[in-house]
Design a protein around this motif. Structure first.
Motif, mmCIF file in Angstrom:
data_model
loop_
_atom_site.group_PDB
_atom_site.id
_atom_site.type_symbol
_atom_site.label_atom_id
_atom_site.label_comp_id
_atom_site.label_asym_id
_atom_site.label_seq_id
_atom_site.Cartn_x
_atom_site.Cartn_y
_atom_site.Cartn_z
ATOM 1 N N ASN A 25 45.689 33.284 40.615
ATOM 2 C CA ASN A 25 44.387 33.045 40.007
ATOM 3 C C ASN A 25 44.480 33.391 38.531
ATOM 4 O O ASN A 25 44.815 34.524 38.165
ATOM 5 N N LYS A 26 44.210 32.418 37.681
ATOM 6 C CA LYS A 26 44.250 32.635 36.240
ATOM 7 C C LYS A 26 42.821 32.604 35.715
ATOM 8 O O LYS A 26 42.195 31.557 35.642
ATOM 9 N N ASP A 230 47.561 42.799 44.801
ATOM 10 C CA ASP A 230 48.170 43.791 45.693
ATOM 11 C C ASP A 230 48.241 45.180 45.059
ATOM 12 O O ASP A 230 49.293 45.806 44.999
ATOM 13 N N ASP A 231 47.111 45.663 44.576
ATOM 14 C CA ASP A 231 47.035 47.033 44.071
ATOM 15 C C ASP A 231 45.569 47.399 43.951
ATOM 16 O O ASP A 231 44.736 46.566 43.554
ATOM 17 N N THR A 282 45.742 37.383 35.270
ATOM 18 C CA THR A 282 46.476 36.640 36.292
ATOM 19 C C THR A 282 46.794 37.521 37.488
ATOM 20 O O THR A 282 47.241 38.652 37.338
ATOM 21 N N SER A 283 46.575 36.973 38.678
ATOM 22 C CA SER A 283 46.939 37.693 39.898
ATOM 23 C C SER A 283 48.459 37.661 40.073
ATOM 24 O O SER A 283 49.181 36.993 39.332
ATOM 25 N N ILE A 284 48.941 38.387 41.066
ATOM 26 C CA ILE A 284 50.382 38.515 41.292
ATOM 27 C C ILE A 284 50.878 37.311 42.096
ATOM 28 O O ILE A 284 50.304 36.960 43.127
ATOM 29 N N LYS A 295 57.699 46.240 39.702
ATOM 30 C CA LYS A 295 57.314 44.925 39.211
ATOM 31 C C LYS A 295 55.797 44.781 39.161
ATOM 32 O O LYS A 295 55.247 44.196 38.225
ATOM 33 N N ILE A 296 55.124 45.335 40.181
ATOM 34 C CA ILE A 296 53.660 45.280 40.194
ATOM 35 C C ILE A 296 53.102 46.110 39.037
ATOM 36 O O ILE A 296 52.146 45.714 38.361
ATOM 37 N N GLY A 297 53.706 47.282 38.790
ATOM 38 C CA GLY A 297 53.291 48.106 37.659
ATOM 39 C C GLY A 297 53.468 47.385 36.338
ATOM 40 O O GLY A 297 52.625 47.484 35.436
#
Length: 401
Positions: A25-26, A230-231, A282-284, A295-297
Motif C-alpha cells: 500500500n503506497k 507487520d509491526d 509504504t507497507s512492507i 529489515k523491518i526496522g
C-alpha cells in the motif's frame, strides 16, 4: 485462430503484470509541498522536576490532574516501585506518592497506566491480566473490570486474537467523558482482512456500571487488501477528543489524513492533517523473503510516520507529531536517530506550519501534554548523567516573521 491467440496473449500479459506488482500500500501525501507556513513552535521555558533515588526520567505514564482544591498536580507512574507520584506542577515541589502491592489478592503485577478521576476513583490498567482496576488513595483495590470479556487469556491464548490491547502512554492516554472512560487500544499482531472488520480498538468503560463496549475498526483503505504492516508501530492508534466533546480524532501512523468519529459510531469523516514535507508511506512488501526484524526496522526508519495528536484549548490549535524518515536508512539504523517534527493546525484542521525539534534520542515525544503554559515535551538532558531530574521543554506557536 489469430484472434484466440491474441486473447490468450493479453491474458498471459495481464497475469504477468499482476504477478510483478508489489503487494504494498503506497499512501501518497497529496498536499506535499503545496502548504503555506505561517506559524512555528517557539521554546519559551524549561521545567525541571527533582526525582528521588527510585525514579528515573522517561516515566511510563504522566497525567496532569486538577484536585478538588484547584491545584494542578503533575503525576507519573513509577513501575519500579508500583507507585504514582504527585508533584505541584506550578512549583515542581513533591507532594506525595501512592504505592500499591505487586503481589497478593490486591496486587497489581504490571501497571502500565492510570487515570485519576478523583482520589476515590483511580483507574489502573493492569497489563498482567488485561484488566482495569478501580483503586483509591489508600492503595486499596475496590473493583476489577475485565477488558477481554472475563476470559482468562493465560489459559487460552486464542482470546487475544479477537481483542485489542491497551498500551497507554502520555501521548495516548485514557480519555474521560461525562459518561465513560475511553481506552484507545490497538491490535499488535498482523491484521488480516478476515480480522479487519472484527477488531474494534476503542474500549469504552461505562463510569456507572463498568460495562465495557467496543467501537471503531481500522480503515480498510489503510490496512485492508491484506497489506503487510507487520509491526505494532504501524497499528498504534493515537487519539484525542474533539473540542466539541462528543467526537474522537484518530491519528494513524500510516495516514496523512485524520479520521474523526462521533463517540459510539463506527463511521469516519476523513480530513487532511498531514505534513508539507512527508512523503509516500509504504507497507512492507510480502514478496520480500528476507523480512527479518532488522529489515523491518530498516523499513520503519525509512518511512514518515505520524504519532500523537494533541489539542491546545488555550490557543485553539492542534499539534500532530511526525517521526521523519531517515534518508538511505541502513539495516543497522537506530530509530532514535529519527527527527521529530510537530505540525500545527488551527481548530478546523487547517495547516499553519511545522517545526523540527530534534532527534528521538534527545526528545521523548511519548511524554507530551498540554498545559496553560504550552506544549510540554520531555527533553533528555545528556548532562544529567545521574538522572536526578525529569525535564520538559515548553513550546508555544508563534507567527513566522
Amino acid at each position: 485462430m489469430k484472434c484466440i491467440n491474441l486473447k490468450v496473449y493479453n491474458l498471459l500479459f495481464f497475469l504477468l503484470l499482476l504477478s510483478c506488482t508489489s503487494n504494498t500500500n503506497k499512501i501518497e501525501n497529496r498536499k506535499k509541498g503545496k502548504l503555506q507556513e505561517s506559524m512555528e513552535l517557539a521554546e519559551i521555558q524549561t521545567k525541571s522536576i527533582v526525582l528521588d533515588s527510585n525514579t528515573s526520567p522517561k516515566p511510563q505514564y504522566i497525567q496532569i490532574f486538577e484536585d478538588e482544591n484547584g491545584l494542578q498536580n503533575f503525576t507519573f507512574l513509577n513501575t519500579f516501585n508500583n507507585s504514582i507520584y504527585f508533584y505541584n506542577y506550578k512549583t515542581s515541589e513533591f507532594i506525595k506518592k501512592i504505592s500499591y502491592d505487586q503481589n497478593g489478592t490486591e496486587g497489581i503485577q504490571m501497571p502500565l497506566g492510570y487515570h485519576i478521576k478523583n482520589m476515590d476513583s483511580i483507574y489502573i490498567y493492569n497489563y498482567s491480566n488485561l484488566e482495569l482496576l478501580i483503586t483509591n488513595s489508600k492503595s486499596k483495590v475496590l473493583e476489577k473490570i475485565s477488558l477481554i470479556g472475563n476470559h482468562d487469556f493465560k489459559k487460552s491464548s486464542n482470546v487475544l486474537l479477537y481483542y485489542p490491547q491497551f498500551f497507554p502512554g502520555t501521548s495516548n492516554p485514557f480519555i474521560e467523558t461525562n459518561k465513560e472512560l475511553l481506552l484507545p487500544a490497538q491490535y499488535p499482531r498482523t491484521l488480516s482482512d478476515s480480522l479487519l472488520s472484527k477488531i474494534k480498538f476503542l474500549q469504552r468503560v461505562n463510569l456507572k456500571n463498568n460495562k465495557v463496549t467496543f467501537n471503531n475498526v481500522y480503515p480498510f483503505s489503510l490496512y485492508g487488501n491484506n497489506y503487510n504492516w507487520d509491526d505494532e508501530i504501524f497499528t498504534k492508534v493515537f487519539t484525542e477528543i474533539h473540542p466539541d466533546g462528543n467526537k474522537l480524532i484518530y491519528s494513524f501512523p500510516v495516514s496523512h489524513d485524520l479520521y474523526i468519529t462521533t463517540i459510539g459510531s463506527d463511521d469516519y469523516k476523513v480530513i487532511y492533517g498531514g505534513s508539507n514535507f512527508a512523503g509516500t508511506i509504504t507497507s512492507i512488501d510480502k514478496k520480500v523473503k528476507e523480512n527479518t526484524r532488522d529489515k523491518i526496522g530498516q523499513h520503519i526508519a525509512s518511512q514518515d510516520l505520524y504519532a500523537s495528536i494533541k489539542y491546545d484549548k488555550f490557543r485553539k490549535v492542534f499539534y500532530r507529531f511526525l517521526r521523519k524518515r531517515i534518508t538511505d536508512a541502513s539495516i543497522h539504523m537506530q530509530l532514535k536517530k529519527q527527527l521529530i517534527a510537530v505540525i500545527i493546525m488551527d481548530s478546523n484542521f487547517n495547516y499553519l506550519g511545522e517545526t523540527v525539534i530534534g532527534a528521538s534520542e534527545e526528545w521523548n515525544w511519548q511524554n507530551t501534554f498540554v498545559t496553560e503554559e504550552g506544549l510540554n515535551i520531555e527533553y533528555l538532558d545528556r548532562k544529567d548523567i545521574a538522572e536526578e531530574n525529569i525535564n520538559f521543554k515548553i513550546f508555544i506557536p508563534k507567527k513566522i516573521k
